[in-house]
Design an enzyme around this catalytic site. Sequence first.
Site, PDB file in Angstrom:
ATOM      1  N   PHE A 117     -36.076 -53.977   7.490  1.00  0.00           N
ATOM      2  CA  PHE A 117     -37.471 -54.412   7.423  1.00  0.00           C
ATOM      3  C   PHE A 117     -38.429 -53.323   7.865  1.00  0.00           C
ATOM      4  O   PHE A 117     -39.615 -53.342   7.508  1.00  0.00           O
ATOM      5  CB  PHE A 117     -37.670 -55.682   8.253  1.00  0.00           C
ATOM      6  N   LYS A 118     -37.944 -52.346   8.627  1.00  0.00           N
ATOM      7  CA  LYS A 118     -38.823 -51.270   9.085  1.00  0.00           C
ATOM      8  C   LYS A 118     -39.409 -50.476   7.909  1.00  0.00           C
ATOM      9  O   LYS A 118     -40.466 -49.854   8.045  1.00  0.00           O
ATOM     10  CB  LYS A 118     -38.060 -50.320  10.016  1.00  0.00           C
ATOM     11  N   ASP A 119     -38.730 -50.488   6.763  1.00  0.00           N
ATOM     12  CA  ASP A 119     -39.251 -49.785   5.586  1.00  0.00           C
ATOM     13  C   ASP A 119     -40.615 -50.324   5.168  1.00  0.00           C
ATOM     14  O   ASP A 119     -41.433 -49.595   4.596  1.00  0.00           O
ATOM     15  CB  ASP A 119     -38.296 -49.916   4.397  1.00  0.00           C
ATOM     16  N   THR A 150     -35.474 -48.291  12.989  1.00  0.00           N
ATOM     17  CA  THR A 150     -36.742 -47.554  12.940  1.00  0.00           C
ATOM     18  C   THR A 150     -36.505 -46.093  12.577  1.00  0.00           C
ATOM     19  O   THR A 150     -37.247 -45.505  11.786  1.00  0.00           O
ATOM     20  CB  THR A 150     -37.467 -47.636  14.291  1.00  0.00           C
TER      21      THR A 150
END
Length: 486
Positions: A117-119, A150
Amino acid sequence: MDYISTRDTTKTPHRFTDILLSGLAPDGGLYVPVAYPRITEEKLAEWRGVLAEGGYPALAAEVVKLFVNDIPPAKVEQLTAAAYRTPVFSTEEIVPVSELEDGIYLAHLSEGPTAAFKDMAMQLLGELFEFELARREETLNILGATSGDTGSSAEYAMRGRDNINVFMLTPAGRMTPFQQAQMFGLNEPNIFNIALDGVFDDCQDVVKEVNADAAFKSKHHIGAVNSINWARLLAQTIYYISSYLKITSPPAPGEQPQQVSFCVPTGNFGDICAGHIVKQMGLPVDKLIVATNENDVLHEFFSTGQYRPRSSEETQATSSPSMDISRASNFERFIFDVLERDAAQTKDLFGVQVKAGGFELDDDVMAHIRDHYGFLSGSSTHADRISTIRDTHANQSTLVDPHTADGVFVARGLKDQVDTPIVVLETALPVKFSETIIEATGQEPDVPERFAGIMDADRHVVDMPNDAQVVKEYIASKTGNATTTD
């Protein structure tokens, strides 16, 4: 839109592009908007059309424009279009939402280049950084800490970009082999991996200590991509809004908009802090559910009012390693709002009391947090993760990673206390945690084609002691490699 530090009693305003490049405030506080912009019913209706016609990049542009007044609107649209596109993301929808079971949905945030999800934030940060650095003719040396995702997201977003170096601290031996391969397998002249002798909180402390050295930070142009950087949270608010729009219908005339709850696996309080922000903006959010693993500092707070950060020795290594965090940086932003933006009190709590062991808020404040801010929480164990992964795979034909399993487990446990649909925010694809997936299901997770051969690459990483001075010396020795137009 101007920004202030959570610890600045003078409320000195700063521009968005200034805080974009600086990360942590000089006083040790975190930047927040002077006030949150409002999402009206009319705005929501408008955004439904924007999402339907222009997709996620167009919605992202409209949200970013609310917070940014020193980048031309047309340029914002170009930046979001560049950030959220295929083949960078594996689907044009960018963030699909699916129904897992009755009343519980999954927002799929792992369609980006590193399957995490950090993308969602890093791809936009990469575009913002490159644009602003070129405009200023400056360089940036990003210093970050990662507990797993991250780092790779930042490195994939920043590799090869002009005027940017990335120095990423990782807790030695604390990430999965796939996570290590993603980061350490990169052979890029502007990417520097550092394996620190410690846990994630030690890495995060080194980042803060380096940022606190104002002279060093200025001389070496130190910036941040961790969620201490406000732009990270700004980017994360977008998928709350898109997910809400996807699972609700426009209200009939005279009816109130439907509410939705979100359950978020979190350790650093960044992902769910974005949910807090959109709720304060007026998105019809009912409950915000904090899901933790065995490192349950946040669950303890929301249950008891006591915030007791743990030491490195007390921080457990778990099968959801990206949440093995015991000092949640973004928690300060939330408490700042809870305290009605009292900078002096916030500075005392986080600058003094946390260092002395923590703090406790009284019952009236905690009741306000539950009733006004809508927070609930829960935690899970390794056994809970295994059973949840096994169950969703067998009964819902859905394979989830261990962190998402934490979220699903907690959402199921609190479902009877929530009267609205619950969207669990996915954390990563299962391929990043094959050992746990094999334990739960007896089989290897599928490897997406874009990750074929990733485990075979040579590793590029430097081991270092838990010492900020050593890290600073390393950065100083490498910053001459930055491409610059100075």
